[in-house]
Design a protein around this motif. Structure first.
Motif, short mmCIF file in Angstrom:
data_model
loop_
_atom_site.label_atom_id
_atom_site.label_comp_id
_atom_site.label_asym_id
_atom_site.label_seq_id
_atom_site.Cartn_x
_atom_site.Cartn_y
_atom_site.Cartn_z
N LYS A 74 71.32 50.17 161.26
CA LYS A 74 72.55 48.78 162.55
C LYS A 74 73.04 49.63 163.78
N ARG A 75 72.08 50.99 164.09
CA ARG A 75 72.17 51.32 165.53
C ARG A 75 70.98 51.67 166.11
N LEU A 76 69.46 52.13 164.99
CA LEU A 76 68.20 51.75 165.76
C LEU A 76 67.99 51.36 166.14
N TRP A 77 66.77 50.54 167.24
CA TRP A 77 66.32 49.82 167.72
C TRP A 77 64.65 49.86 168.04
N PRO A 78 64.10 49.04 167.16
CA PRO A 78 62.68 49.00 166.94
C PRO A 78 61.76 48.38 167.80
N ASN A 79 61.00 50.16 168.32
CA ASN A 79 59.80 49.74 169.03
C ASN A 79 58.73 49.68 169.00
N PHE A 80 57.60 48.61 169.03
CA PHE A 80 56.91 48.35 167.78
C PHE A 80 55.60 48.98 167.95
N ALA A 81 55.13 48.73 169.51
CA ALA A 81 54.16 49.10 170.37
C ALA A 81 53.83 50.26 170.39
N ILE B 52 64.48 58.29 156.45
CA ILE B 52 65.19 57.27 157.38
C ILE B 52 66.37 56.50 157.45
N PRO B 53 68.01 57.32 157.30
CA PRO B 53 69.18 56.12 156.33
C PRO B 53 68.99 55.24 156.74
N THR B 54 69.26 54.18 155.33
CA THR B 54 69.28 52.94 155.60
C THR B 54 70.55 52.54 156.83
N ALA B 55 71.93 53.26 156.66
CA ALA B 55 73.02 52.84 157.44
C ALA B 55 72.94 52.73 158.74
N GLU B 56 71.23 54.12 159.26
CA GLU B 56 70.97 53.77 160.89
C GLU B 56 70.35 53.12 161.71
N ASN C 170 55.54 52.41 168.05
CA ASN C 170 56.28 52.88 166.51
C ASN C 170 56.80 53.88 166.75
N TRP C 171 58.48 53.59 167.22
CA TRP C 171 58.94 54.30 167.39
C TRP C 171 60.44 53.11 167.53
N ALA C 172 61.56 54.40 167.27
CA ALA C 172 63.01 53.13 167.72
C ALA C 172 63.77 55.06 167.27
N MET C 173 65.05 54.00 168.35
CA MET C 173 66.03 54.75 169.24
C MET C 173 67.80 54.93 168.87
N SER C 174 68.75 55.05 168.52
CA SER C 174 69.53 54.67 168.93
C SER C 174 70.63 55.72 169.57
N THR C 175 71.60 55.20 170.11
CA THR C 175 72.44 56.58 171.07
C THR C 175 72.90 58.08 170.23
N VAL C 176 72.65 57.74 168.64
CA VAL C 176 72.57 59.23 167.82
C VAL C 176 71.33 59.90 167.87
N GLY C 177 70.37 59.11 167.68
CA GLY C 177 69.24 59.93 167.78
C GLY C 177 67.78 58.58 167.57
N SER C 178 66.66 59.74 167.62
CA SER C 178 65.44 58.50 167.10
C SER C 178 64.00 59.23 167.10
N TYR C 179 63.19 58.35 166.00
CA TYR C 179 62.54 58.76 165.05
C TYR C 179 61.22 58.08 165.64
N ASP C 180 60.69 59.11 165.40
CA ASP C 180 58.36 58.59 165.94
C ASP C 180 58.12 58.64 164.39
N ASP C 181 56.76 57.71 164.57
CA ASP C 181 55.39 57.52 163.99
C ASP C 181 56.60 57.30 162.37
N ILE C 182 56.62 56.09 162.28
CA ILE C 182 57.33 55.46 161.50
C ILE C 182 57.02 55.26 160.60
N GLU C 183 56.65 55.56 159.92
CA GLU C 183 55.98 54.09 158.38
C GLU C 183 57.01 53.91 157.28
#
Length: 201
Positions: free
Chosen positions: A109-116, A103-107, A118-131
């Motif tokens: 600035k927009r990603l909102w982490p969902n700890f419960a 996940i690029p560092t700059a992202e 284990n994913w993060a979302m923003s208006t331009v993209g989301s990621y699941d299963d974050i390590e």
């Protein structure tokens, strides 16, 4: 050391701020879910969001306080991502090729982490299963500080046996930590005196 995003609060949130945030909710589990709700979504930072129209001024102030504390906790964590002290990988959501990628560092600035979740979302993209992987700027100092936080928690729970705490620390960090670092943290938290105890007069 790699670990899931869901462990970031216990490892990197300021303990005092987190306890303040938790105090606004019925349980720590609810607090963890609420801090993962981006602004504008129902339930953001307060379990009584759906009652906002009928809340008293006191509860409105309480909700504002909870939001402010939550933002500060997330802001402090975000600085660790932006400084690359924390580096993340995840599976991009909605892609035809669900391959894990950095996940690029700059992202962050927009990603909102969902700890419960284990994913993060923003208006331009989301990621699941974050390590995450942790690269502290001063590894020894940072590790000792984290170890002290763990020992403080276990001390409050009534545990002070060194042998048990060494095992707890190894389980918590996913590996044995250097003896010198553990000893320094243990001494700071428990302040064990050297030598024989003073005899009663």
């Amino acid at each position: 050391m790699e670990f899931s995003l869901s462990r970031a609060p216990e490892m990197f949130f300021d303990e005092q701020l987190w306890q303040i945030f938790v105090s606004y909710f019925e349980t720590p589990e609810i607090a963890l879910k609420r801090i993962g709700y981006p602004p504008g979504l129902t339930g953001y930072h307060h379990e009584r969001y759906e009652m906002r129209n009928s809340l008293s001024k006191e509860l409105w102030w309480e909700m504002d306080e909870a939001c402010a504390v939550g933002r500060e906790l997330l802001r402090n964590l975000q600085t660790k991502f932006l400084s690359e002290e924390l580096v993340a990988t995840g599976v991009p959501r909605g892609r035809s090729d669900p391959t894990r990628q950095s996940i690029p560092t700059a992202e962050w600035k927009r990603l909102w982490p969902n700890f419960a979740g284990n994913w993060a979302m923003s208006t331009v993209g989301s990621y699941d299963d974050i390590e995450l992987s942790w690269h502290p700027k001063d590894p020894k100092s940072e590790l000792r500080e984290r170890c002290e936080c763990l020992l403080q928690t276990r001390k409050a729970q009534g545990e002070g046996r060194r042998k048990i705490l060494i095992q707890d620390a190894a389980h918590y960090f996913g590996e044995q930590i250097p003896v010198r670092i553990f000893n320094a943290a243990y001494k700071e938290v428990f302040r064990k005196r050297r030598g024989r105890p003073r005899s009663a007069k």
